[in-house]
Design an enzyme around this catalytic site. Structure first.
Site, PDB file in Angstrom:
ATOM      1  CG  ASP A   1      34.371  43.482  45.650  1.00 47.17           C
ATOM      2  OD1 ASP A   1      33.285  43.669  46.258  1.00 47.17           O
ATOM      3  OD2 ASP A   1      34.759  42.578  45.123  1.00 47.17           O
TER       4      ASP A   1
ATOM      5  CD  GLU B   1      30.347  45.637  48.367  1.00 44.07           C
ATOM      6  OE1 GLU B   1      29.879  45.976  47.229  1.00 44.07           O
ATOM      7  OE2 GLU B   1      31.042  44.251  48.549  1.00 44.07           O
TER       8      GLU B   1
ATOM      9  CG  ASP C   1      36.601  40.814  42.215  1.00 48.62           C
ATOM     10  OD1 ASP C   1      35.266  41.052  42.199  1.00 48.62           O
ATOM     11  OD2 ASP C   1      36.991  39.599  42.275  1.00 48.62           O
TER      12      ASP C   1
END
Length: 373
Positions: A184, A268, A348
């Site tokens: 992340d 992501e 996170d």
């Protein structure tokens, strides 16, 4: 596989003068080709193709002696670049993005030229280009594979680089580790992974902001066309170049660490172009360079035999990684507290765990393997 090898080059003043002449001639050829396309469209409502302009090159070299001094393959590449710019323009139009019509190149705005199979040769550490001169290369690593193109580039600070694009480069596969990780990315910490590791955000631009502001202010005071303005402009370029080099070095080292440790890396699929529209975060997001980091991970993974899987970012920070219940929170809330299962952890880290879980599901579906929750 294809790979590019980049080397710093040193050259004599005479060679540098010849190289600068080639860059200026290529710039003029680019502008003439662009002007011709615009004129033909305005007067005849007809589009010229890259091939149409390439076949005109022999006649152009006869009519204008300055173009005859530059290699024909180099001038053909100029037309190819303009053709790519037009294709990118039409692609953006169809996608509904800001079109960005190809622009004329101003003085010192054309910084590289490319040669293909002829007009150059390697002699040990030296790259010799016909009608230009000798470039002494700093061979930090050997050139591998079959060289297809050679590109000479000059940076805004006056440094020269030679880039070799090669085919049939041997792959260097790393031994499997059996590990998988979700990553992340963020602003407070550059990235947090699902194993609990965190990489601090160096914020190179922020560190150099004070010096950069002072030098840009000095540049704005200088009279246009003066020698003092040239020196001030050079100092601004040096500052930007240092920040860029620091950032690239940091991103390469971070990407290498993950590629060496994990077989599969889940990230992501962020729409960074939309994210930078937030004026409060745009500068920090651009400084972090998540897009460059993801690109480095992808090409390094391909070479090493690793896998990078992109997953949809929707809800990764809003869902509890233990019980999968939705726990809404604003960006300012940095701790995940689940009222359903009582899990408390860094926001996170929780997102990285969700990214890994989603990535493993996607990976299982693509392989046709039953997924174990």
């Amino acid at each position: 596989m294809k790979k590019t090898f980049l080397y710093r080059a040193k050259l004599s003043r005479r060679t540098e003068t010849s190289a600068l002449t080639w860059l200026e001639t290529c710039r003029q050829r680019y502008n003439l080709a662009l002007e011709q396309r615009i004129s033909v469209w305005k007067n005849h409502r007809r589009s010229l193709t890259g091939y149409d302009q390439a076949v005109q090159l022999p006649a152009l070299r006869k009519a204008f002696p300055e173009f005859g001094a530059v290699g024909s393959q180099c001038l053909q590449d100029v037309v190819e670049r303009l053709n790519k710019a037009y294709r990118a323009f039409f692609r953006r139009v169809k996608a509904g993005q800001k079109p960005g019509f190809p622009r004329f190149r101003g003085k010192n705005r054309y910084d590289s030229f490319t040669l293909k199979q002829a007009g150059w040769k390697l002699e040990g550490r030296d790259l010799v280009i016909a009608r230009v001169g000798r470039f002494r290369l700093h061979l930090s690593r050997p050139i591998e594979g079959e060289i297809k193109t050679v590109t000479i580039r000059r940076t805004s600070t006056g440094k020269w680089f030679a880039s070799f694009s090669c085919d049939s480069v041997p792959e260097r596969r790393l031994a499997p580790t059996g590990k998988e990780v979700g990553i992340d990315v963020g602003i407070k910490a550059f990235c947090v992974d699902s194993d609990g590791g965190a990489v601090e955000n160096p914020k190179f631009l922020l560190e150099s902001e004070k010096l950069l502001r002072r030098r840009q202010r000095s540049l704005s005071r200088k009279k246009k066309g003066s020698k003092h303005r040239v020196k001030a402009k050079h100092l601004v370029a040096v500052t930007h170049e240092k920040v860029s080099n620091q950032r690239k070095d940091f991103l390469h080292k971070t990407a290498n660490g993950y590629i060496e440790t994990y077989d599969a890396i889940f990230i992501e699929d962020l729409k960074i172009r939309n994210m930078v529209k937030n004026r409060h975060l745009a500068r920090s997001i651009s400084d972090a360079s998540w897009g460059m980091f993801f690109n480095l991970l992808a090409y390094k993974a391909e070479e090493a035999g690793r896998q990078v899987v992109k997953i949809h970012p929707n809800g990764t920070s809003q869902v509890c990684s233990r019980c999968s219940e939705k726990v809404p929170k604003s960006l300012s809330v940095r701790t995940h507290r689940c009222p359903f299962c009582g899990l408390v952890m860094d926001r996170d880290y929780n997102a990285a765990l969700n990214i890994r879980a989603l990535g493993q599901r996607v990976q299982a579906l693509t392989r046709g393997i039953p997924c174990v929750a």
